[in-house]
Scaffold this active site. Sequence first.
Site, PDB file in Angstrom:
ATOM      1  N   ASN A  69       1.214   3.333  -2.769  1.00  0.00           N
ATOM      2  CA  ASN A  69       1.756   3.526  -4.168  1.00  0.00           C
ATOM      3  C   ASN A  69       1.371   5.088  -4.683  1.00  0.00           C
ATOM      4  OD1 ASN A  69       2.763   0.870  -4.143  1.00  0.00           O
ATOM      5  ND2 ASN A  69       1.521   0.310  -5.865  1.00  0.00           N
ATOM      6  N   GLY A  70       0.197   5.365  -4.511  1.00  0.00           N
ATOM      7  CA  GLY A  70      -0.279   6.640  -5.038  1.00  0.00           C
ATOM      8  C   GLY A  70       0.217   7.718  -4.317  1.00  0.00           C
ATOM      9  N   ASP A  78       0.779  -1.269   0.072  1.00  0.00           N
ATOM     10  CA  ASP A  78       0.014   0.070   0.051  1.00  0.00           C
ATOM     11  C   ASP A  78       0.975   1.328   0.085  1.00  0.00           C
ATOM     12  OD1 ASP A  78      -2.407   1.314   0.019  1.00  0.00           O
ATOM     13  OD2 ASP A  78      -2.695   1.275   2.105  1.00  0.00           O
ATOM     14  N   SER A  96      -8.046  -4.616   5.422  1.00  0.00           N
ATOM     15  CA  SER A  96      -8.674  -4.206   3.850  1.00  0.00           C
ATOM     16  C   SER A  96      -9.011  -5.795   3.160  1.00  0.00           C
ATOM     17  CB  SER A  96      -7.590  -3.289   3.048  1.00  0.00           C
ATOM     18  OG  SER A  96      -7.549  -2.149   3.650  1.00  0.00           O
ATOM     19  N   THR A 104     -10.199  -7.297  -4.546  1.00  0.00           N
ATOM     20  CA  THR A 104     -11.536  -7.332  -5.192  1.00  0.00           C
ATOM     21  C   THR A 104     -12.104  -6.228  -5.210  1.00  0.00           C
ATOM     22  OG1 THR A 104     -12.283  -8.296  -3.175  1.00  0.00           O
ATOM     23  CG2 THR A 104     -11.914  -9.784  -4.622  1.00  0.00           C
ATOM     24  N   ASN A 112     -10.566  -3.200  -5.555  1.00  0.00           N
ATOM     25  CA  ASN A 112      -9.847  -2.180  -6.214  1.00  0.00           C
ATOM     26  C   ASN A 112     -10.349  -2.126  -7.725  1.00  0.00           C
ATOM     27  OD1 ASN A 112      -6.500  -3.045  -4.827  1.00  0.00           O
ATOM     28  ND2 ASN A 112      -7.841  -1.245  -4.238  1.00  0.00           N
TER      29      ASN A 112
HETATM   30  C1  IPE Z   1      -1.298   0.156  -3.356  1.00  0.00           C
HETATM   31  O1  IPE Z   1      -1.282   1.293  -3.386  1.00  0.00           O
HETATM   32  C2  IPE Z   1      -1.579  -0.408  -4.758  1.00  0.00           C
HETATM   33  C3  IPE Z   1      -2.995  -0.766  -4.992  1.00  0.00           C
HETATM   34  C4  IPE Z   1      -3.827  -0.977  -4.050  1.00  0.00           C
HETATM   35  C5  IPE Z   1      -3.295  -1.497  -6.380  1.00  0.00           C
HETATM   36  P1  IPE Z   1      -2.617   2.381  -3.549  1.00  0.00           P
HETATM   37  O2  IPE Z   1      -3.055   2.541  -4.968  1.00  0.00           O
HETATM   38  O3  IPE Z   1      -3.582   2.102  -2.421  1.00  0.00           O
HETATM   39  O4  IPE Z   1      -2.007   3.911  -3.022  1.00  0.00           O
HETATM   40  P2  IPE Z   1      -2.609   4.960  -2.033  1.00  0.00           P
HETATM   41  O5  IPE Z   1      -2.808   4.041  -0.585  1.00  0.00           O
HETATM   42  O6  IPE Z   1      -3.595   5.610  -2.775  1.00  0.00           O
HETATM   43  O7  IPE Z   1      -1.320   5.742  -1.635  1.00  0.00           O
HETATM   44  C1  IPE Z   2      -5.358  -2.636  -0.202  1.00  0.00           C
HETATM   45  O1  IPE Z   2      -5.021  -1.218  -0.251  1.00  0.00           O
HETATM   46  C2  IPE Z   2      -5.159  -3.412  -1.390  1.00  0.00           C
HETATM   47  C3  IPE Z   2      -3.812  -3.639  -1.839  1.00  0.00           C
HETATM   48  C4  IPE Z   2      -2.925  -3.201  -1.413  1.00  0.00           C
HETATM   49  C5  IPE Z   2      -3.712  -4.417  -2.971  1.00  0.00           C
HETATM   50  P1  IPE Z   2      -6.136  -0.192  -0.367  1.00  0.00           P
HETATM   51  O2  IPE Z   2      -5.518   1.193  -0.781  1.00  0.00           O
HETATM   52  O3  IPE Z   2      -7.029  -0.762  -1.756  1.00  0.00           O
HETATM   53  O4  IPE Z   2      -6.986  -0.220   0.818  1.00  0.00           O
HETATM   54  P2  IPE Z   2      -7.766   0.779   1.505  1.00  0.00           P
HETATM   55  O5  IPE Z   2      -8.873   1.400   0.318  1.00  0.00           O
HETATM   56  O6  IPE Z   2      -6.857   1.666   1.941  1.00  0.00           O
HETATM   57  O7  IPE Z   2      -8.573   0.012   2.583  1.00  0.00           O
HETATM   58 MG    MG Z   3      -4.109   2.499  -0.747  1.00  0.00          MG
END
Ligand code: IPE
Ligand code: IPE
Ligand code: MG
Length: 242
Positions: A22-23, A20, A196, A66, A68
Site C-alpha cells: 500500500n505504502g 502488502d 511475515s 501484531t 504493525n
Molecule cells: C500493507 O502495506 C498494509 C499494512 C501492512 C497495514 P504496507 O503499509 O506494508 O506498504 P509497503 O509494504 O510499505 O509498501
Molecule cells: C505484512 O506486511 C503485514 C500486512 C500486510 C498486514 P508488512 O509490510 O508489515 O511486512 P514486512 O515488514 O514487509 O515483513
Molecule cells: Mg509492507
Amino acid sequence: MKKNQIENLNIPKHVAIILDGNGRWAAKRHMPRTFGHQAGVENIRKITLAASELGIKALSVYAFSTENWSRPKDEVDFLMKLPGEFEKKFKDDFKDYDVKVVFSGRKSHLNPENLDILERIMKNTADRKGIVLNICFDYGSHAEITEAVKAIATEVLNGQLKPENIVADDIEKRLYTKDLPKLDLLIRPSGEVRLSNFLLWQAAYAELYFCKTYWPAFTKKDLENAIIEFNKRDRRFGGLKK
Ligand code: IPE
Ligand code: IPE
Ligand code: MG
C-alpha cells in the site's frame, strides 16, 4: 481468461492474501502512505466479490499484523479507523453477495470501539452462506499459536488433557482459523518473498504464490493468474505423484 476457462480449473477452497505494498503504491503516485491504505481497503471489497464469483469458499486477508503497531502513531491511528469505514461502506455489496465476515487476531490490544465493530460485523453476517471473508487484524501466527499453547497448558493443569495425548489436532482446533477449510493457496503481492508471521501453521502444505503488483493495484486477473499457477502445481503432501 474467459469465465468458462477458469471454471474448468480446480478452484482452491481457501485462499489467503497478504495485503502488502500500500505504502509503495501511494509513494509512486507522490501521495502519503495513508492514501495507499485507503485504496487497499477498497480493494478488499473488489477482490472479495471476485473471489466469490470464482467459487472460492474462504478468503483470508492479512490487514494488520501484531508487528504493525511499531509503525508511526499517525499511520497506526489511520489503520485503526478502517474497521469502522469498512462496516459502513461494504455493508450493501457484502449483503448482495451473502459474504460472511469473521476476524482473526488478538483481542487484547484493540480499542473497545473496534472490538464492538468487529463483533457487530461478525454477528450481522453470521448466518450468511456465501464466501467467508476472514479479516486478519492484529493477527500474528506466533501470538495465535502461543494462545493455543496456553489454552492447552491450562487444560493439562486442570487435568482435562494428558501431555502424552496431545496431538497436532489439539493445536489446530484452537487456532482462529479452526472453522475454515484447509489453506490451499497463499498469495503475497508487492514483490516481498516472506510470510511475515502470517498463517505459519496453516501454510504447512499451502501453495505459495508471489507477484510484483502492489495490493491496491491487484485485480481479479491477478487472482485468476494465481489460480492458473495453482493448477500447475503438483500437490503431493509428502506422498508420490499420482
Ligand atoms: C500493507 O502495506 C498494509 C499494512 C501492512 C497495514 P504496507 O503499509 O506494508 O506498504 P509497503 O509494504 O510499505 O509498501
Ligand atoms: C505484512 O506486511 C503485514 C500486512 C500486510 C498486514 P508488512 O509490510 O508489515 O511486512 P514486512 O515488514 O514487509 O515483513
Ligand atoms: Mg509492507
